[in-house]
Design a protein around this motif. Structure first.
Motif, short mmCIF file in Angstrom:
data_model
loop_
_atom_site.label_atom_id
_atom_site.label_comp_id
_atom_site.label_asym_id
_atom_site.label_seq_id
_atom_site.Cartn_x
_atom_site.Cartn_y
_atom_site.Cartn_z
N GLY A 14 0.84 -1.19 0.00
CA GLY A 14 0.00 0.00 0.00
C GLY A 14 0.87 1.23 0.00
N VAL A 15 0.22 2.38 -0.18
CA VAL A 15 0.96 3.64 -0.22
C VAL A 15 0.26 4.66 0.68
N ALA A 16 1.06 5.34 1.48
CA ALA A 16 0.58 6.49 2.24
C ALA A 16 1.00 7.74 1.47
N LEU A 17 0.04 8.47 0.97
CA LEU A 17 0.32 9.70 0.22
C LEU A 17 0.29 10.87 1.20
N LEU A 18 1.46 11.43 1.48
CA LEU A 18 1.56 12.52 2.46
C LEU A 18 1.31 13.86 1.78
N LEU A 19 0.35 14.59 2.32
CA LEU A 19 0.04 15.93 1.81
C LEU A 19 0.05 16.90 2.97
N ASP A 20 0.72 18.01 2.81
CA ASP A 20 0.63 19.07 3.81
C ASP A 20 -0.81 19.56 3.84
N ILE A 37 -4.88 4.81 -8.02
CA ILE A 37 -6.22 4.31 -8.34
C ILE A 37 -6.14 3.34 -9.51
N HIS A 38 -5.42 3.77 -10.55
CA HIS A 38 -5.32 2.97 -11.77
C HIS A 38 -4.75 1.58 -11.49
N TYR A 39 -3.69 1.54 -10.68
CA TYR A 39 -3.05 0.25 -10.38
C TYR A 39 -3.64 -0.43 -9.14
N GLN A 40 -4.72 0.16 -8.64
CA GLN A 40 -5.46 -0.42 -7.51
C GLN A 40 -4.56 -0.72 -6.31
N VAL A 41 -3.70 0.24 -6.01
CA VAL A 41 -2.82 0.12 -4.84
C VAL A 41 -3.60 0.64 -3.63
N PRO A 42 -3.70 -0.15 -2.56
CA PRO A 42 -4.35 0.37 -1.35
C PRO A 42 -3.67 1.69 -0.94
N THR A 43 -4.48 2.69 -0.68
CA THR A 43 -3.94 4.04 -0.47
C THR A 43 -4.59 4.72 0.72
N VAL A 44 -3.76 5.38 1.50
CA VAL A 44 -4.27 6.28 2.53
C VAL A 44 -3.67 7.66 2.29
N ILE A 45 -4.51 8.67 2.39
CA ILE A 45 -4.01 10.05 2.34
C ILE A 45 -3.69 10.47 3.78
N VAL A 46 -2.47 10.90 4.00
CA VAL A 46 -2.07 11.39 5.32
C VAL A 46 -1.91 12.91 5.22
N ALA A 47 -2.78 13.62 5.94
CA ALA A 47 -2.74 15.09 5.92
C ALA A 47 -1.83 15.55 7.04
N PRO A 79 -5.96 12.71 9.32
CA PRO A 79 -5.32 13.95 9.78
C PRO A 79 -4.21 13.56 10.75
N PHE A 80 -3.00 14.06 10.47
CA PHE A 80 -1.82 13.56 11.18
C PHE A 80 -0.96 14.72 11.67
N SER A 81 -0.40 14.55 12.88
CA SER A 81 0.56 15.54 13.38
C SER A 81 1.72 14.85 14.08
N GLU A 90 -3.88 5.43 14.44
CA GLU A 90 -4.73 5.02 13.33
C GLU A 90 -3.88 4.60 12.12
N LEU A 91 -2.86 5.42 11.83
CA LEU A 91 -2.00 5.11 10.69
C LEU A 91 -1.21 3.82 10.93
N LEU A 92 -0.66 3.67 12.13
CA LEU A 92 0.13 2.46 12.42
C LEU A 92 -0.73 1.21 12.32
N LEU A 93 -1.97 1.30 12.80
CA LEU A 93 -2.88 0.15 12.70
C LEU A 93 -3.13 -0.23 11.25
#
Ligand code: GDP
Ligand code: MG
Length: 101
Positions: A14-20, A37-47, A79-81, A90-93
């Motif tokens: 999977g991929v964690a996409l980090l965005l400020d 999305i195209h390659y159907q990789v499990p994804t989480v957005i980390v803000a 949402p991450f800090s 949540e992210l580690l889980l």
């Protein structure tokens, strides 16, 4: 190169996409999200740096991010800090569930 990796890497779970959280996603962020999305990789957005925004500011900015990346329905955003630790458990889980599934 990144696209080949996303497509071919067998061990990629999977991929964690980090965005400020304060910034509108860039063209590169958009391209990356489309590939995921195209390659159907499990994804989480980390803000990241979420401590820099009030709840009200974040709820507006989340709208900007959703619209700009055309997030799929149900797309997980954490949402991450690093400052306060918000979102860490949540992210580690989630990462743990990807690795150990
Ligand atoms: N307030 C706050 N500052 C952060 C946080 N994460 C990183 N920083 C600070 O932001 C700066 C850049 O950090 P970095 O991790 O390289 O973030 P990036 O370059 O924006 O991806 C450094 O001074 C960090 O200490 C956060 O969650 N909250
Ligand atoms: Mg940096």
């Amino acid at each position: 190169m990144i696209e080949g990796y996303l497509k071919n890497r067998e061990s990629l779970k999977g991929v964690a996409l980090l965005l400020d959280c304060r910034h509108t996603p860039t063209a590169q962020d958009k391209q990356m999200y489309q590939w995921l999305i195209h390659y159907q990789v499990p994804t989480v957005i980390v803000a990241t740096k979420i401590d820099k925004l009030s709840n009200n500011q974040w709820s507006k900015q989340q709208g900007v991010i959703k619209k700009s990346l055309s997030l799929t329905p149900g797309q997980q955003i954490i949402p991450f800090s690093a400052e306060t630790g918000r979102g860490k458990d949540e992210l580690l889980l989630l990462l743990d569930s990807w690795v150990n599934e």
